[in-house]
Design a protein around this motif. Structure first.
Motif, short mmCIF file in Angstrom:
data_model
loop_
_atom_site.label_atom_id
_atom_site.label_comp_id
_atom_site.label_asym_id
_atom_site.label_seq_id
_atom_site.Cartn_x
_atom_site.Cartn_y
_atom_site.Cartn_z
N SER A 199 36.61 -50.24 -25.39
CA SER A 199 37.15 -50.93 -24.21
C SER A 199 38.29 -51.84 -24.65
CB SER A 199 36.07 -51.73 -23.51
OG SER A 199 35.53 -52.70 -24.38
N ASN A 200 39.43 -51.22 -25.02
CA ASN A 200 40.50 -52.03 -25.58
C ASN A 200 41.85 -51.85 -24.92
OD1 ASN A 200 42.01 -49.75 -26.99
ND2 ASN A 200 39.95 -49.52 -27.81
N SER A 201 42.03 -50.77 -24.16
CA SER A 201 43.37 -50.45 -23.70
C SER A 201 43.90 -51.45 -22.69
CB SER A 201 43.36 -49.04 -23.08
OG SER A 201 42.45 -49.00 -22.00
N TYR A 203 44.12 -54.57 -22.86
CA TYR A 203 44.58 -55.83 -23.42
C TYR A 203 46.08 -55.86 -23.71
CZ TYR A 203 39.70 -57.09 -24.05
OH TYR A 203 38.40 -57.38 -23.85
N ALA A 204 46.76 -54.73 -23.56
CA ALA A 204 48.17 -54.70 -23.96
C ALA A 204 49.00 -55.67 -23.14
CB ALA A 204 48.73 -53.28 -23.79
N GLN A 205 49.84 -56.43 -23.86
CA GLN A 205 50.64 -57.45 -23.21
C GLN A 205 52.14 -57.19 -23.36
OE1 GLN A 205 49.24 -60.03 -21.48
NE2 GLN A 205 47.25 -59.10 -21.85
N TYR A 206 52.52 -56.16 -24.13
CA TYR A 206 53.93 -55.95 -24.39
C TYR A 206 54.58 -55.18 -23.26
CZ TYR A 206 52.10 -57.09 -28.97
OH TYR A 206 51.49 -57.73 -30.03
N THR A 207 55.86 -55.42 -23.04
CA THR A 207 56.51 -54.85 -21.85
C THR A 207 57.78 -54.06 -22.16
OG1 THR A 207 57.70 -56.93 -21.53
CG2 THR A 207 55.60 -56.67 -20.36
N ALA A 208 58.36 -54.19 -23.35
CA ALA A 208 59.61 -53.50 -23.64
C ALA A 208 59.59 -52.89 -25.04
CB ALA A 208 60.80 -54.46 -23.51
N THR A 256 52.50 -48.59 -31.58
CA THR A 256 53.44 -49.44 -32.31
C THR A 256 52.98 -50.89 -32.39
OG1 THR A 256 54.70 -49.76 -30.27
CG2 THR A 256 55.40 -47.98 -31.75
N LYS A 257 51.94 -51.27 -31.65
CA LYS A 257 51.43 -52.64 -31.71
C LYS A 257 50.67 -52.89 -33.01
CE LYS A 257 48.67 -52.78 -28.23
NZ LYS A 257 48.46 -51.34 -27.94
N GLY A 258 50.27 -51.82 -33.68
CA GLY A 258 49.48 -51.97 -34.89
C GLY A 258 48.03 -51.62 -34.69
N GLN A 259 47.68 -51.04 -33.55
CA GLN A 259 46.31 -50.59 -33.32
C GLN A 259 46.00 -49.42 -34.24
OE1 GLN A 259 43.48 -49.28 -29.52
NE2 GLN A 259 45.70 -49.17 -29.34
N GLU A 260 44.91 -49.50 -34.98
CA GLU A 260 44.61 -48.44 -35.93
C GLU A 260 43.11 -48.29 -36.11
OE1 GLU A 260 44.74 -50.28 -40.35
OE2 GLU A 260 46.71 -50.12 -39.40
N ILE A 261 42.72 -47.12 -36.60
CA ILE A 261 41.32 -46.83 -36.91
C ILE A 261 41.28 -46.11 -38.25
CG2 ILE A 261 41.34 -44.63 -35.66
CD1 ILE A 261 38.40 -45.20 -34.91
N SER A 262 40.27 -46.41 -39.06
CA SER A 262 40.08 -45.72 -40.34
C SER A 262 38.61 -45.36 -40.48
CB SER A 262 40.54 -46.60 -41.50
OG SER A 262 39.82 -47.82 -41.52
N VAL A 312 45.93 -57.68 -29.99
CA VAL A 312 45.98 -57.82 -28.54
C VAL A 312 47.35 -58.31 -28.10
CG1 VAL A 312 44.91 -58.96 -26.56
CG2 VAL A 312 43.50 -58.27 -28.51
N ASN A 313 47.84 -59.34 -28.75
CA ASN A 313 49.19 -59.85 -28.52
C ASN A 313 49.57 -60.70 -29.73
OD1 ASN A 313 47.83 -62.33 -28.14
ND2 ASN A 313 47.69 -61.97 -25.93
N LYS A 314 50.57 -61.56 -29.58
CA LYS A 314 51.01 -62.38 -30.71
C LYS A 314 49.95 -63.39 -31.13
CE LYS A 314 54.90 -63.85 -28.95
NZ LYS A 314 56.20 -64.57 -28.88
N ILE A 315 49.01 -63.67 -30.25
CA ILE A 315 48.01 -64.70 -30.53
C ILE A 315 46.70 -64.10 -31.04
CG2 ILE A 315 46.63 -66.56 -29.49
CD1 ILE A 315 48.93 -67.07 -27.58
#
Length: 808
Positions: free
Chosen positions: A17-19, A21-26, A382-388, A443-446
């Motif tokens: 349940s993560n999608s 949270y995205a806060q980026y717009t451009a 591109t936000k850095g979301q990753e799974i290993s 999630v964002n810069k914070i």
């Protein structure tokens, strides 16, 4: 397991349940190239213009393209890759939802370059990061030809005792990893593996005193990660090292590292061979407890010859952009032949000898350890979301054969009688299976969210076959033989949340582990089963006051489970009056750890730590009054407290002389109101002082010298006397920068000796051990091939906790 299910459910809910949270717009995109072609695998960093805070990172694809998303703000970008100068772009404004195309970034090659080998500035000997101290091995000429175990002695806060047990910041039970991966060996085998690794293979040692919830909870003593050197180029590259020396006997260590990379795949491999021959002299003087004491003056001479082969073969295949699957096989083959002779004077006092026990013995040890790892890593956006994901399987097959003959003589050398003549065969088979998954969501810069789960299973089957020689026939002795089967399953899940507010960052984490174990002593039909669930919280606070000053505060709770072999109740005889014995009643120990560290100018550091541990697992040397024997075992103490202060301060004496100093001070309190009938409530102050000097003699020549001093310290049933050692080295760099020669002298004054004595009333002994630790080694190192792009991934596999517990 029912009580554990809610934690798994919670983890899975968090994972999927993560999608929202995205806060980026451009979208920000661009291309990186040099004067001739686009550059893949270049690192691109996005910073805010106002306060230069890092927002996100990206790596260029095979065509040199990069992209990431960000909220409206003013930014700038830095870009770099190996062999090129870093470039900083002009500031640009991101507004609304409009995409922004960054003008093509052109990197210039480093002018100081020979062929395709990058010339870089020398790294400092020590670096201090927020959660770790890094020792850069290449910056130490005296490291030439040394093995990894000898290098650990040079690391700040690290100690290695007479039994090759490793401690960090005063704490034992240290988790040793190599490139973030466990070695899957018994504790004694880990020491053999470290002794087989040459310094030329090692880039750095990383000391993590207080690891957080993302690490296995069984890292109560901290983590030492050995980071090996990697190939750096697209195409073919590698390095080789040849080392020879002597410590009275001939020493040799040789290794080769190869790497081949193309657009879709990377293949890498390592092979090393190490031969070490030693002479170990041990003197134990003791008086047995009881109404009729006897004095034993025991002198042992051991002559082991150790041959170790290590190999690693792996591949990474790039399925698509940002999705990689890999396979890794590692192996260690150990062959040890040891001849020993024990001479024991027995009498009513050390001056009055009634009889002499002579015990010649020989041992043959063969160990084969193989581990297999299948892994996947995917960067999802591109936000850095990753799974290993890592799946692991590891096996250890060991065979130990030991023969001993005990002969009694009168003091004048006249034969008196035959003692015990025996032999034992100890086959051991251990298998480990594990799977783990880790997930990262910026999630964002914070806010940044991490979560993971791990499931592991271990089965250990140890057989100890003891035979007596009676009138020329070998007779099986069922009273001393034993088969011990141990099984353990651990289920774990963790989550961490990182919060960044300007110059302040907070990381809170929680790990839950459920353990179910069963120990079956087949011979005696004794079964011990345990099942328990624990929570392990962690908290890390970092405050960056400015570019030169930062403060780190951390809290963790950890567990240390008993080693598999230490639970085995069998008795392993060294001679008729000396043996080792396991303890099936050992309980896990729990520790609460606090640390505050201050970093100034990224090189001066001061760390204050406190640790409280309950049910402390301790190595005890005791005497058996009935058998008149001395033996080693493991016991649980009530608790202990450890306060430590570690101060690291480099000094620049002149333009050609740099000095790095480390002072570690410890204050122990041990609470053991009942240890074999004695009260062991003790207090102890100790310290370790280490000074490393680095000299630049000319453009091609450098040298170093180091001194180490350990003050006396206490370890429950015994105390350890002080120890001093000094090392020195000289290095010559070839003018073409492709290789070097290193001459290293270890333990110059032959003072690295172990001296311990009893800390228990009525349990009198003095122990002294001398190794041929003084050695001289010459090492030739040569690099070949391209050195300008990217190597195989460094990853942490799923069995990072189990390794150190495979033996005792």
């Amino acid at each position: 397991m029912k009580s554990f299910s809610p934690f798994i459910c919670l983890f899975l809910l968090c994972l999927f349940s993560n999608s929202s949270y995205a806060q980026y717009t451009a979208k920000i995109s661009g291309k990186v190239r040099d004067n001739q072609q686009t550059l893949p695998a270049a690192t691109v960093l996005l910073y805010t213009f106002a306060d230069s805070l890092l927002v996100t990172t990206a790596m260029t694809d095979q065509d040199g393209n990069f992209s990431f998303q960000a909220a409206p703000d003013k930014y700038y970008i830095t870009c770099s890759t190996v062999g090129y100068h870093q470039v900083k772009t002009a500031a640009f404004q991101l507004t609304g939802n409009a995409a922004f195309q960054v003008p093509t970034i052109t990197l210039k090659e480093n002018a100081k370059k020979l062929g395709e080998v990058k010339i870089t500035a020398s790294k400092p000997i020590l670096e201090r990061k927020a959660d770790k101290i890094i020792l850069n091995v290449d910056a130490i000429p005296s490291a030439a030809g040394l093995n990894a175990l000898e290098l650990l002695i040079k690391a700040p806060g690290v100690s290695v005792d007479q039994n090759e047990n490793i401690s960090l910041a005063g704490k034992s039970n240290v988790l040793i990893t190599i490139d973030g991966k466990q070695t899957y060996l018994a504790a004694s085998d880990v020491a053999d593996l470290l002794k087989s690794m040459q310094s030329n293979e090692i880039e750095s040692l990383e000391m993590i005193n207080n690891p957080g919830s993302a690490y296995d909870a069984n890292s109560a003593g901290g983590i030492i990660n050995i980071k090996t050197k990697k190939g750096l180029a697209e195409g073919f590259n590698g390095n080789t090292a040849l080392s020879a020396g002597f410590n009275k006997y001939l020493l040799t260590t040789n290794s080769v590292n190869l790497n081949y990379r193309k657009k879709k795949y990377n293949v890498f491999g390592t092979y090393s061979y190490n031969r070490v021959e030693q002479e170990r002299n041990t003197n134990i003087k003791r008086i047995t407890p009881g109404a009729n004491p006897l004095s034993f003056d025991q002198k042992n001479m051991d002559h082991p010859v150790v041959n170790v082969q290590n190999f690693k073969i792996g591949t990474d295949y790039f399925l698509a952009k940002n999705h990689t699957i890999g396979f890794l096989v590692k192996g260690a083959i150990v062959h040890i032949v040891q001849n020993s002779l024990s001479h024991v004077d027995i009498g009513r006092s050390y001056q009055q000898t009634d009889s002499v026990l002579i015990t010649p013995s020989d041992a043959l040890v063969k160990r084969k350890n193989f581990s297999y790892n299948l892994n996947y890593k995917g960067v999802l956006d591109t936000k850095g979301q990753e799974i290993s994901i890592d799946a692991d399987y590891s096996t250890l097959d060991a065979r130990t054969q030991f023969n001993s003959t005990n002969l009694f003589y009168l003091p004048d050398g006249t034969f008196l009688k035959n003692g015990q003549v025996y032999r034992n065969n100890a086959p051991s088979a251990i298998g480990i299976k594990a799977i783990k998954a880790d997930y990262v969501l910026p999630v964002n810069k914070i806010f940044k969210f991490n979560a993971g789960a791990k499931f592991s299973g271990v089965k250990s089957d140890n057989n100890y076959i003891y035979e007596n020689n009676i009138k020329g026939d070998w007779i099986f002795d069922k009273t001393k033989s034993n088969q011990f089967i141990y099984e353990e399953k651990i289920s774990a899940a963790y989550t961490t949340l990182n919060i960044t507010l300007g110059k302040t960052s907070i990381q809170g984490g929680l790990r839950v582990e459920h353990t179910a174990s069963s120990g079956n002593s087949v011979t005696t039909n004794q079964i011990a089963e345990k099942e328990y669930t624990n929570l392990f919280p962690s908290l890390l606070l970092t405050q960056n006051f400015d570019a030169d000053n930062s403060l780190n505060l951390s809290y963790t709770r950890k567990i240390n489970r008993p080693g598999y072999q230490n639970l085995n109740p069998f008795i392993f005889y060294i001679d008729q009056y000396t043996y080792n014995q396991g303890n099936p009643n050992l309980k896990p120990e729990y520790s609460t750890n606090l640390e505050a560290s201050y970093l100034y100018k990224k090189k001066y550091s001061l760390a204050l730590a406190y640790s409280h541990t309950t049910d402390v697992i301790t190595n005890a040397i005791l005497q058996n009054e009935d058998k008149k024997s001395v033996y080693q075992t493991f016991l649980n103490l009530s608790s202990n407290n450890l306060f430590s202060l570690v101060f690291n301060f480099p000094l620049t004496i002149s333009s050609w002389w740099n000095m790095n100093n480390n002072v570690s001070a410890y204050y122990y309190t041990i609470n053991a109101p009942e240890l074999k009938g004695a009260n062991m409530n003790t207090k102890q102050v100790s310290a370790k002082i280490y000074a490393q000097n680095n000299f630049t003699l000319s453009r091609l020549f450098s040298a170093d010298a180091a001194v180490l001093y350990n003050t006396p310290e206490s370890e429950a049933s015994f105390k350890r006397r002080s120890m001093f050692k000094a090392d020195a080295g000289l290095r010559y760099n070839f003018p073409n920068k492709l290789g070097n020669l290193k001459l290293g002298v270890n333990d110059i004054f032959h003072t690295q000796q172990s001296r311990i004595y009893s800390n228990l009333t009525g349990n009198t002994y003095d122990y002294y051990q001398s190794l041929n630790s003084t050695s001289v080694r010459l090492t030739f190192t040569y690099r070949f091939g391209k050195m300008t792009v990217k190597s195989e991934r460094t990853r942490s596999t799923g069995v990072d906790e189990e390794q150190k517990r495979l033996g005792g």
